[in-house]
Design an enzyme around this catalytic site. Structure first.
Site, mmCIF file in Angstrom:
data_model
loop_
_atom_site.group_PDB
_atom_site.id
_atom_site.type_symbol
_atom_site.label_atom_id
_atom_site.label_comp_id
_atom_site.label_asym_id
_atom_site.label_seq_id
_atom_site.Cartn_x
_atom_site.Cartn_y
_atom_site.Cartn_z
ATOM 1 N N ASP A 103 33.486 45.040 35.693
ATOM 2 C CA ASP A 103 32.659 45.861 36.576
ATOM 3 C C ASP A 103 31.765 44.914 37.390
ATOM 4 O O ASP A 103 32.245 44.275 38.323
ATOM 5 C CB ASP A 103 31.892 46.840 35.681
ATOM 6 C CG ASP A 103 31.103 47.882 36.440
ATOM 7 O OD1 ASP A 103 31.531 48.283 37.522
ATOM 8 O OD2 ASP A 103 30.052 48.297 35.930
ATOM 9 N N LYS A 131 37.016 46.903 38.743
ATOM 10 C CA LYS A 131 36.303 47.624 39.815
ATOM 11 C C LYS A 131 35.739 46.567 40.763
ATOM 12 O O LYS A 131 34.569 46.204 40.662
ATOM 13 C CB LYS A 131 35.119 48.395 39.226
ATOM 14 C CG LYS A 131 35.419 49.678 38.520
ATOM 15 C CD LYS A 131 34.083 50.356 38.176
ATOM 16 C CE LYS A 131 34.208 51.424 37.154
ATOM 17 N NZ LYS A 131 32.893 51.875 36.654
ATOM 18 N N ARG A 165 36.511 57.615 23.623
ATOM 19 C CA ARG A 165 37.430 56.483 23.426
ATOM 20 C C ARG A 165 38.802 56.963 22.980
ATOM 21 O O ARG A 165 39.808 56.307 23.209
ATOM 22 C CB ARG A 165 36.878 55.518 22.366
ATOM 23 C CG ARG A 165 35.585 54.825 22.748
ATOM 24 C CD ARG A 165 35.329 53.663 21.790
ATOM 25 N NE ARG A 165 33.949 53.179 21.811
ATOM 26 C CZ ARG A 165 33.491 52.267 22.662
ATOM 27 N NH1 ARG A 165 34.284 51.744 23.563
ATOM 28 N NH2 ARG A 165 32.233 51.863 22.595
HETATM 29 P P1 IMP Z 1 30.013 44.367 33.533
HETATM 30 O O1 IMP Z 1 29.172 43.408 32.779
HETATM 31 O O2 IMP Z 1 29.189 45.165 34.496
HETATM 32 O O3 IMP Z 1 31.227 43.771 34.181
HETATM 33 O O4 IMP Z 1 30.442 45.472 32.503
HETATM 34 C C1 IMP Z 1 31.572 45.399 31.752
HETATM 35 C C2 IMP Z 1 31.478 46.405 30.627
HETATM 36 O O5 IMP Z 1 30.848 47.613 31.093
HETATM 37 C C3 IMP Z 1 32.840 46.849 30.178
HETATM 38 O O6 IMP Z 1 33.302 46.024 29.146
HETATM 39 C C4 IMP Z 1 32.591 48.268 29.710
HETATM 40 O O7 IMP Z 1 32.171 48.269 28.374
HETATM 41 C C5 IMP Z 1 31.460 48.759 30.569
HETATM 42 N N1 IMP Z 1 31.913 49.583 31.708
HETATM 43 C C6 IMP Z 1 31.874 49.280 33.028
HETATM 44 N N2 IMP Z 1 32.383 50.260 33.775
HETATM 45 C C7 IMP Z 1 32.780 51.227 32.915
HETATM 46 C C8 IMP Z 1 33.427 52.504 33.087
HETATM 47 O O8 IMP Z 1 33.762 52.984 34.184
HETATM 48 N N3 IMP Z 1 33.670 53.186 31.935
HETATM 49 C C9 IMP Z 1 33.348 52.720 30.693
HETATM 50 N N4 IMP Z 1 32.768 51.541 30.492
HETATM 51 C C10 IMP Z 1 32.485 50.786 31.590
#
Ligand code: IMP
Ligand code: MG
Length: 185
Positions: A103, A131, A165
């Site tokens: 993300d 994303k 989940r």
């Molecule tokens: P980042 O540090 O923002 O890249 O977040 C990554 C983590 O956020 C992932 O491993 C997920 O646990 C959570 N996450 C991000 N987007 C989503 C989503 O759309 N659904 C569920 N979990 C998400």
């Protein structure tokens, strides 16, 4: 019922299965003659990992790590903490970090830095979902299942506040579910 909270299905069980097989095929080819170590980032990747590993035909091992970067909300806080470390050394190993979703990149850029400092022979990143529109920190992805728009998705291991989940598909959560229940973090 969990299903009433899902706006629409993004990837069906069949689509997930087919894509996971393709990624496993790529890994089989790329790591021929090697014995990769799959590192599952808990908890979101456990279902993907289980299916991916069963589709890989090379000898391989698995270890688990848990990090937390989220409260109960839907956006990353930028604060990453290792809550469970690996059981085995990765020094000299060919590792593949397996994530559910990339993300902002906050979690993975931090995690990959920590793992790199432990001197694996090689390190690849495999994420089921990406994303790209949400990226804050750049992260190099070696294997990606699907690129998705900026919507909050659940199922096939991915949660919202630890629920959903167990849905066998990936679906978009109705925004009213998280807007009603929780303030943004
Ligand atoms: P980042 O540090 O923002 O890249 O977040 C990554 C983590 O956020 C992932 O491993 C997920 O646990 C959570 N996450 C991000 N987007 C989503 C989503 O759309 N659904 C569920 N979990 C998400
Ligand atoms: Mg996760």
């Amino acid at each position: 019922m969990l299903e009433k909270d899902i706006d629409h299905i993004l990837f069906s069980e069949e689509q997930l299965k087919a894509r996971v097989r393709e990624i496993a095929g790529q890994i089989d080819r790329d790591f021929a003659g090697k014995e990769p170590m799959l590192i599952s980032v808990l908890r979101g990747s456990f279902i993907f990992m289980a299916d991916l590993m069963r589709s890989i035909t090379l000898p391989c091992t698995v270890d688990f790590m848990a990090v937390s970067s989220y409260g109960a909300g839907t956006t990353s806080s930028g604060q990453v903490k290792i809550t469970k470390d690996l059981s085995e050394s990765i020094e000299g190993r060919d590792i593949i970090v397996v994530e559910d979703i990339l993300d902002s990149g906050n979690t993975l850029s931090y995690l990959l830095q920590i793992l790199q400092a432990r001197h694996p022979a090689s390190m690849k990143l495999c994420t089921l979902l990406d994303k790209p529109d949400r990226r804050i920190k750049p992260v190099h992805v070696d294997y990606s299942g699907f690129s998705i728009p900026d919507e909050f998705v659940v199922g096939y291991g991915l949660d919202f506040a630890e629920k959903y989940r167990n849905l066998p598909y990936i679906g978009v959560l109705k925004p009213c579910v998280y807007e009603a229940e929780l303030p943004a973090d």
